[in-house]
Scaffold this motif. Structure first.
Motif, PDB file in Angstrom:
ATOM      1  N   ALA A 310      65.964 -30.527 -22.669  1.00 36.63           N
ATOM      2  CA  ALA A 310      64.661 -30.228 -23.277  1.00 36.63           C
ATOM      3  C   ALA A 310      64.727 -30.372 -24.796  1.00 36.63           C
ATOM      4  N   ALA A 311      65.833 -29.936 -25.400  1.00 34.40           N
ATOM      5  CA  ALA A 311      65.978 -30.066 -26.854  1.00 34.40           C
ATOM      6  C   ALA A 311      65.916 -31.537 -27.251  1.00 34.40           C
ATOM      7  N   LEU A 312      66.596 -32.386 -26.479  1.00 38.28           N
ATOM      8  CA  LEU A 312      66.575 -33.825 -26.757  1.00 38.28           C
ATOM      9  C   LEU A 312      65.166 -34.386 -26.582  1.00 38.28           C
ATOM     10  N   LEU A 314      62.223 -32.811 -26.685  1.00 42.61           N
ATOM     11  CA  LEU A 314      61.275 -32.327 -27.703  1.00 42.61           C
ATOM     12  C   LEU A 314      61.539 -33.008 -29.051  1.00 42.61           C
TER      13      LEU A 314
END
Lengths: 388, 388
Positions: A310-312, A314
């Motif tokens: 998810a970090a990647l 976003l």
């Protein structure tokens, strides 16, 4: 606008050369073009095409096609026909992993003509590991009947942050890997350019070339394991980051003072060995069989994987996420990932499993070698492009 | 290699035109070039330069320089000298924010010749907010003595995920913003191209143009607030993401089931209003004065900001992080950010404060308008570049 040149004749020759080579390279083998065909295909004048063809034949990249290669359209006195010599050189793609080294051999079009792999201990020294690489390559060239001198470029992919000169800045997955001048070491064995890349980056390139991401130019490839790595393509190009460390998302959890990756999947309180894939698979099997502690461990593992991906997503907003690495082969990784991303991302990407599996990293290394050769053959973009 | 053209004469004309215009545009005002100068500067033939100059004068972009503009080098019969007409058109950069709308007016070189801003209520409807934009622009043009017809491009930046056609896909910071056809609405007011961009993206472009990031091409700009947004430049180009949502990192915390941004800084248990900057500043002041609950709130806020920025840094590996937005003006944001990133990132980036401050978003919008006009004037890259 940087190096826009108004009337550089050598640049013009290179552009014309690239245009003709491109036309020859994309022609069907059954329809080797004549000079007249090439004039039509390229929009260049006949004398220009003749001059370019002469130069390309001298360099060994183009040859006259034999009679039957142009047979389909022959009429009256046969015109000379020409073809790109895919066999004029070869390329290697090499993976150096914790458990094995692997190599792919290809012709100048990137078509694979042979492969080899050898097991290697996860505790092997850098010297031992590189010796295994040399063994695998020597065996592959011998079996394929290709001389080492025929190699035009070698791509190499391994875990770690790799600098532009091929030095491993940081690589904790393999012993003695941090600080290793990997490019320099391998250049001693080959008399052609050697390109070194991070393994997840190479796998991203491979999936884009001939895997799960052929129809997308904005892709995050996740090499899912205890500590995931990732490679990203933006607009079809590999995004390495300023220092080659893009996608090394594994450290994010240290910020939250959470457990290390090795503790996440542990069911005993003892951390797992980071490379012990069999042990990890057993935890997943136990979870499926109803073991409560294993189920909790798998849930922790999934939560972390979702968070990292998810970090990647976003940060980059890719069209597609491809999941590879050994964890992608475990049941129940893809679906929860898809569901959670759909829930939390403003624009959830498609999620697909790697199509290349174990071959992704070496295939990506091969593609990097092919890119290098093509850049040399078709070096147009970097010289003509006007930049502010 | 897509659209590589071997011998397209109209393309050649455009390239030559761009080369001449570039030479004129970068010449010092005190040394307007002659035809002979231009032949030397561009490497083109004299007849080609003459033809190009004629076309550029017809379009109004180039004029003959008056006598004194070339005086320094006059000798014998004065040769005709030429200059780029920066006053041949104007550009607007517009910020539409929660508390105010602002506009910058510039000439064709991007030099700001006037500015205006008006307050607007955070609860104003979309219609009211757009009316305030029109008021601010009308006032600015009137005060600057510039006709609306002189505008060649308008850049607009506002919070939210913006699609390529200028529609706001998602924008929770402003009432009635989600789904608003912002580009279409503003195109009715202007008779020139209107480009719409996310505010953090615009600010990233601005800091690269004339702020804290002029010496770096790999930059993450963080618009720090209760829920941070970010804009990224990769290789000097804005990275919008596949769906325009890149950098919208604020949702990452939802995954951890953590508190909402508004709860993080609360010292009362009641969430803060997301746009109440004064209230947030009070919490920081209380913390400095030793209030224990405020200190804990600030620590929560910082931990989240560090986590969000770290996620961006690990995903993208930029050379530089620029922190702007109202939170950047609060004491004690930059130092902890720097220290934590150095601790957890494999290759920590430099961290700098925004130099443009409140003007960053409108300045970025102006740069996007300038980019658009320059692309039209110097449209070389997109047509000559060879792509695979």
């Amino acid at each position: 606008m940087g190096r826009l040149t108004g009337g550089d004749p050598s640049l013009l020759r290179r552009i014309n050369s690239a245009v003709v080579l491109h036309a020859l390279r994309t022609a069907a083998p059954s329809a080797a073009p004549t000079l007249t065909d090439l004039v039509k295909l390229t929009g260049l004048s006949r004398p220009t095409v003749e001059g370019v063809i002469e130069g390309l034949m001298e360099s060994g990249l183009v040859m006259e096609a034999s009679a039957e290669e142009g047979a389909a359209r022959r009429q009256g006195r046969p015109a000379r026909r020409f073809r790109f010599r895919v066999e004029a050189g070869h390329l290697l793609g090499i993976e150096i992993g914790p458990h094995r080294v692997a190599a792919l051999l290809a012709d100048l079009r990137g078509r694979v003509v042979g492969s080899a792999s050898l097991e290697v201990s996860e505790t092997a020294s850098a010297d031992e590991r590189l010796e295994r690489v040399r063994e695998a390559v020597a065996d592959l060239l011998r079996r394929s009947g290709v001389a080492c001198g025929s190699l035009r470029a070698v791509g190499v992919a391994s875990p770690g942050i790799v600098e532009a000169d091929g030095t491993v800045r940081l690589g904790t997955a393999l012993p003695e890997w941090t600080g290793l001048r990997l490019g320099e070491r391998l250049r001693r064995s080959f008399r052609c350019p050697v390109l070194v890349e991070n393994d997840a980056n190479a796998a991203a390139v491979a999936e884009h070339w001939k895997g799960a991401a052929t129809d997308s130019d904005d892709v995050v490839f996740v090499l899912a394991g205890l500590s995931p790595g990732a490679g990203s393509l933006i607009g079809g190009r590999l995004h390495r980051g300023f220092g080659g460390a893009a996608g090394e998302i594994g450290a994010l959890h240290l910020l939250g003072r959470e457990a290390t990756p090795e503790e996440v999947l542990s069911t005993t309180g003892q951390p797992l060995h980071p490379l012990d894939e069999a042990q990890v698979a057993r935890v997943f099997t136990l979870a499926r069989e109803g073991d409560v502690r294993a189920q909790a461990a798998v849930e922790r593992f999934m939560r972390r994987l979702v968070h990292d991906v998810a970090a990647l997503v976003l940060a980059l907003d890719p069209e597609l996420v491809v999941v590879g690495g050994w964890a992608a082969g475990l049941d129940g990784v893809l679906e929860p990932l898809r569901a959670e991303l759909a829930r939390y991302c403003l624009r959830p990407p498609r999620v697909a499993q790697s199509l290349l599996g174990e071959a992704a990293v070496a295939t990506g290394a091969l593609r990097l070698a092919l890119d290098h050769v093509e850049e040399q053959l078709f070096a147009v973009e970097s010289t003509v492009t006007a930049r502010r």
